[in-house]
Each structure stands twice: as C-alpha cells, then as structure tokens.
Design a protein around this motif. Structure first.
Motif, mmCIF file in Angstrom:
data_model
loop_
_atom_site.group_PDB
_atom_site.id
_atom_site.type_symbol
_atom_site.label_atom_id
_atom_site.label_comp_id
_atom_site.label_asym_id
_atom_site.label_seq_id
_atom_site.Cartn_x
_atom_site.Cartn_y
_atom_site.Cartn_z
ATOM 1 N N ALA A 90 0.831 -1.202 0.000
ATOM 2 C CA ALA A 90 0.000 0.000 0.000
ATOM 3 C C ALA A 90 0.867 1.254 0.000
ATOM 4 O O ALA A 90 0.603 2.225 -0.720
ATOM 5 N N ARG A 91 1.931 1.209 0.786
ATOM 6 C CA ARG A 91 2.835 2.349 0.830
ATOM 7 C C ARG A 91 3.523 2.545 -0.522
ATOM 8 O O ARG A 91 3.647 3.680 -1.016
ATOM 9 N N LYS A 92 3.949 1.469 -1.149
ATOM 10 C CA LYS A 92 4.617 1.564 -2.444
ATOM 11 C C LYS A 92 3.677 2.103 -3.512
ATOM 12 O O LYS A 92 4.125 2.698 -4.501
ATOM 13 N N LEU A 93 2.365 1.894 -3.339
ATOM 14 C CA LEU A 93 1.385 2.355 -4.309
ATOM 15 C C LEU A 93 0.931 3.794 -4.058
ATOM 16 O O LEU A 93 0.075 4.300 -4.792
ATOM 17 N N LEU A 113 -11.504 -13.533 -4.905
ATOM 18 C CA LEU A 113 -10.787 -14.799 -4.879
ATOM 19 C C LEU A 113 -9.504 -14.586 -5.658
ATOM 20 O O LEU A 113 -9.525 -14.076 -6.782
ATOM 21 N N VAL A 114 -8.403 -14.985 -5.080
ATOM 22 C CA VAL A 114 -7.119 -14.725 -5.730
ATOM 23 C C VAL A 114 -7.024 -15.415 -7.086
ATOM 24 O O VAL A 114 -6.345 -14.930 -8.002
ATOM 25 N N SER A 115 -7.741 -16.522 -7.256
ATOM 26 C CA SER A 115 -7.684 -17.245 -8.530
ATOM 27 C C SER A 115 -8.203 -16.412 -9.694
ATOM 28 O O SER A 115 -7.854 -16.670 -10.852
ATOM 29 N N ASP A 116 -9.027 -15.407 -9.410
ATOM 30 C CA ASP A 116 -9.504 -14.526 -10.473
ATOM 31 C C ASP A 116 -8.422 -13.566 -10.964
ATOM 32 O O ASP A 116 -8.626 -12.869 -11.967
ATOM 33 N N HIS A 117 -7.302 -13.528 -10.261
ATOM 34 C CA HIS A 117 -6.271 -12.533 -10.565
ATOM 35 C C HIS A 117 -4.931 -13.181 -10.913
ATOM 36 O O HIS A 117 -3.892 -12.514 -10.855
ATOM 37 N N PHE A 118 -4.955 -14.461 -11.297
ATOM 38 C CA PHE A 118 -3.704 -15.130 -11.640
ATOM 39 C C PHE A 118 -3.004 -14.485 -12.833
ATOM 40 O O PHE A 118 -1.793 -14.623 -12.997
ATOM 41 N N GLY A 119 -3.760 -13.769 -13.659
ATOM 42 C CA GLY A 119 -3.142 -13.068 -14.779
ATOM 43 C C GLY A 119 -2.149 -12.001 -14.352
ATOM 44 O O GLY A 119 -1.311 -11.565 -15.148
ATOM 45 N N LEU A 120 -2.234 -11.574 -13.081
ATOM 46 C CA LEU A 120 -1.302 -10.586 -12.551
ATOM 47 C C LEU A 120 0.035 -11.195 -12.132
ATOM 48 O O LEU A 120 0.971 -10.457 -11.815
ATOM 49 N N PHE A 121 0.115 -12.525 -12.083
ATOM 50 C CA PHE A 121 1.310 -13.158 -11.527
ATOM 51 C C PHE A 121 2.613 -12.676 -12.180
ATOM 52 O O PHE A 121 3.576 -12.329 -11.476
ATOM 53 N N PRO A 122 2.719 -12.638 -13.524
ATOM 54 C CA PRO A 122 3.998 -12.195 -14.107
ATOM 55 C C PRO A 122 4.388 -10.786 -13.679
ATOM 56 O O PRO A 122 5.549 -10.539 -13.298
ATOM 57 N N GLU A 123 3.438 -9.860 -13.734
ATOM 58 C CA GLU A 123 3.717 -8.479 -13.327
ATOM 59 C C GLU A 123 4.108 -8.423 -11.857
ATOM 60 O O GLU A 123 5.097 -7.780 -11.476
ATOM 61 N N PHE A 124 3.314 -9.110 -11.022
ATOM 62 C CA PHE A 124 3.579 -9.084 -9.585
ATOM 63 C C PHE A 124 4.915 -9.727 -9.251
ATOM 64 O O PHE A 124 5.704 -9.186 -8.465
ATOM 65 N N THR A 125 5.197 -10.888 -9.836
ATOM 66 C CA THR A 125 6.443 -11.591 -9.518
ATOM 67 C C THR A 125 7.657 -10.744 -9.853
ATOM 68 O O THR A 125 8.617 -10.649 -9.078
ATOM 69 N N GLU A 126 7.624 -10.094 -11.022
ATOM 70 C CA GLU A 126 8.760 -9.251 -11.414
ATOM 71 C C GLU A 126 8.985 -8.133 -10.400
ATOM 72 O O GLU A 126 10.133 -7.873 -9.986
ATOM 73 N N ARG A 127 7.888 -7.500 -9.984
ATOM 74 C CA ARG A 127 8.031 -6.396 -9.043
ATOM 75 C C ARG A 127 8.452 -6.901 -7.657
ATOM 76 O O ARG A 127 9.332 -6.314 -7.007
ATOM 77 N N ALA A 128 7.841 -7.998 -7.215
ATOM 78 C CA ALA A 128 8.105 -8.489 -5.859
ATOM 79 C C ALA A 128 9.513 -9.063 -5.718
ATOM 80 O O ALA A 128 10.156 -8.878 -4.680
ATOM 81 N N VAL A 129 10.007 -9.749 -6.735
ATOM 82 C CA VAL A 129 11.389 -10.243 -6.682
ATOM 83 C C VAL A 129 12.346 -9.069 -6.549
ATOM 84 O O VAL A 129 13.320 -9.109 -5.774
ATOM 85 N N GLY A 130 12.074 -8.000 -7.283
ATOM 86 C CA GLY A 130 12.908 -6.807 -7.162
ATOM 87 C C GLY A 130 12.865 -6.217 -5.766
ATOM 88 O O GLY A 130 13.911 -5.853 -5.193
ATOM 89 N N TRP A 131 11.666 -6.125 -5.185
ATOM 90 C CA TRP A 131 11.544 -5.595 -3.823
ATOM 91 C C TRP A 131 12.292 -6.463 -2.813
ATOM 92 O O TRP A 131 12.945 -5.947 -1.909
ATOM 93 N N LEU A 132 12.173 -7.777 -2.980
ATOM 94 C CA LEU A 132 12.835 -8.684 -2.033
ATOM 95 C C LEU A 132 14.345 -8.607 -2.145
ATOM 96 O O LEU A 132 15.061 -8.553 -1.143
#
Length: 357
Positions: free
Chosen positions: A189-192, A299-318
């Motif tokens: 939330a803070r990052k957004l 339901l998170v399953s409705d948003h699996f299309g976000l996985f590539p975008e999210f993974t790229e950003r989250a790996v960078g944050w980690l």
C-alpha cells in the motif's frame, strides 16, 4: 542429504524407469479423519504412512520440502458447497507446496528442479509434469513462492491494485495485518502511494512489529479495546481503502470510519470460520449505501493473470531489501495440523509454513 536419503532417491529414480508396478518408497501424509463442529482440533487429522506409486508417462515425483497452511482450508473441512470442493473424509488434504523433483518421466521437468504445486500435506507427491511450475531459486529461497511470491503475496497486490485500488494520498486500513497477506499488504500500500497505513493485530508484540517492521503508521490492538473506537481515533478523516481478513467487528468498524466512496476488498472473514450457526452481518451496513462504498469480494484465482507483473516487481523488492517478510515455521509433516490450528488462532507472524524434513 544423508547417505540413506541418497540411496532412497536412487531407488526411486531407478524404479521410475521400470515397467514394474511395485511400490519402492513410502511417505507420510495427513488425512482428514473427521469433520469439525466449531473449532477444529488435532483429532480431526490423521497421520498415515502410504505407498508412493510408480510413475506413469509424463509424471514426476516430488519430495516436498515446504508446505503452506492457510485459513481458507478451514472451510474445506466442512461438507458444504463453496468456491472450492471440500476435503474428502479419509483422504489426504491438499494445498500449496514446493519441493525437489527426485524422479521424472516428463521431459520438461528434470530431476533436481525445484517446483511448486498444490499437493501439499504429504512428503512425496506424484504429479503430472504439466501441473507444476518450475521455480527460479537463484535469488530467493524456495519457500518465498509460498509467501510473498505466492498466492498470499498476489492476494495483497491484487486487492490493492484491482479490487480496492490505492490512490496517491489514500488512508488504508488492513485487518489481520500481521498475517501472511496483511504483513505484505501494508508495505505494498505504501509503495502504491498511500499516505497513511493502519493495521490491526492481536497483542502488543504484533502491533509493535506492524510499525517497526512492516511499514504501518499506526497499529490497533483489537485485544486492548473496541476496534471501532480505535479506528475512529486513528483515522479522524476516514479511510479510503479497507482490506478485510477478519469480518465481524472489524468490518463494522471500517464501514463506520469509511470516507465517502471508500473501496473495500473482502478477502476473508476469519472471525466467523468456526461458527456453528449463521453469522450476523454488520449492523451498520446501510452506511455502505449512504456513503456509496464499494464492497467487493475477491478470490485470488480470479487474478492469476497478474502473476507475471507481480512476480517481477516483488522479486525486485525482495532482492533490494525494500519488502520485509517474516515466517513462522513448524518442523515436520506431523506438525502440520498444529501449524494449521495456529493460523486459525493467530499465533503466526507473517507466513505460516511447515518445513518437511
């Protein structure tokens, strides 16, 4: 790896290429022994040693190393229609897990690969090679794919970008803020662009961690007093976004403190998961009408299309260290029921995991 483990895995690999149908290895698994009435207990689970079958064409054998336990699994213990089928009595439970491929008859998934899949609650899993995801563990540990890089992290991201999108300057309230989703959601939330992030948790230790470790401005201790009064004091100008993991009094409090047009992501309602009768709705629900609130279940399953975008950003944050995460770990498959019961009672900080040894 011990010499005995190496010998066992060699036997599995050799047997997997054989035409024989004999079983060459056994593994322990957790089965649903009975359906709970109210809060589940360890008596509802059974630890069983079961044979691991020979691999068929296109299948792999995974030695699970980590498994996840999550609050939604409580609903699957009941024989009731829902968005996901209930666990079968006398059958092994299931859920997200990661592990090492120790035998393979699937060309695309080699021995030695680390994979994620949905056949947790067991030490060994025979899976179709197409049913797993091969993981890149060069920069992050494998278990991260069950937490900040898994569906829990994606839940936080989808809630705050698609379901109840954060806008610059917003005041955001997140309940269950020390849990797997909540501990990540405050930082996202803070990052957004959120100007103020408020979280609730149980007890002074967890509330201190919200502020000191997870990026929250203010932490509310629901054990210390009425959550509605605490939230009203923390957000006198109202909240713009609410991510609900609790339901009950937290949802009522969020409606009472909501600014006009506020957006709610209804992720879970753990306060009512063990109820034995109908759970009443918020007494102030009509305020959602007059304030023109947007209450949207997800339901998170409705948003699996976000996985590539999210993974790229989250790996960078980690990898850069800007996303702080924590784990609560129970050791051994035999401790999986205790870990699950701990999630329901809130003993965990961050992601609850079971390490399979």
């Amino acid at each position: 790896m011990s010499a005995n483990s190496s010998a066992s895995l060699s036997a599995v690999s050799a047997a997997s290429s054989s035409a024989s149908s004999r079983t060459v290895v056994t593994g322990r698994e957790i089965r649903l022994a009975s359906r709970p009435v109210g809060a589940p207990t360890e008596e509802n689970f059974e630890l069983v040693t079961a044979p691991v079958p020979q691999l068929g064409e296109g299948e792999i054998l995974v030695r699970n190393t980590w498994m996840s336990v999550d609050p939604y699994m409580r609903g699957r213990m009941d024989d009731a229609e829902s968005y996901i089928p209930p666990f079968g009595l006398g059958t092994v439970l299931e859920g997200s897990a990661v592990g090492e491929v120790v035998a393979s008859r699937a060309d695309a998934v080699p021995v030695g690969a680390t994979v994620s899949h949905f056949a947790g609650w067991r030490e060994y899993a025979v899976l179709d090679g197409a049913a797993v995801s091969v993981l890149d563990v060069s920069a992050v540990p494998a278990q991260a794919y069950l937490g900040p890089l898994g569906t829990t992290g994606l839940t936080a991201y989808a809630a705050l970008t698609e379901v109840a999108p954060v806008r610059p300057g917003d005041t955001v309230f997140i309940s269950g803020a020390a849990g797997a989703v909540g501990s990540v959601a405050g930082e996202i939330a803070r990052k957004l662009g959120a100007a103020r992030v408020i979280g609730s948790a149980g007890g002074p230790e967890k509330t201190a961690k919200l502020v000191n470790d997870f990026g929250y401005d203010t932490a509310l201790d629901y054990r210390a007093g009425a959550i509605a009064a605490q939230l009203a004091e923390a957000a006198p100008g109202g909240i713009d976004v609410y991510v609900d993991h609790v339901g009950g009094d937290h949802l009522e409090a969020a409606i009472a403190s909501a600014a006009t047009g506020a957006r709610f992501a209804l992720v879970g309602a753990i306060s009512g998961y063990n109820a034995t009768g109908p759970v009443p709705g918020p007494h102030n629900l009509f305020q959602a009408y007059t304030k023109r609130l947007q209450l949207r279940g997800m339901l998170v399953s409705d948003h699996f299309g976000l996985f590539p975008e999210f993974t790229e950003r989250a790996v960078g944050w980690l990898t850069e260290g800007s996303l702080h995460t924590e784990e609560t770990v129970f050791e051994g498959i035999e401790q999986a029921p205790a870990a699950f019961l701990g999630v329901l009672s809130g003993v965990n900080t961050g992601k609850m995991l079971v390490r399979l040894t």
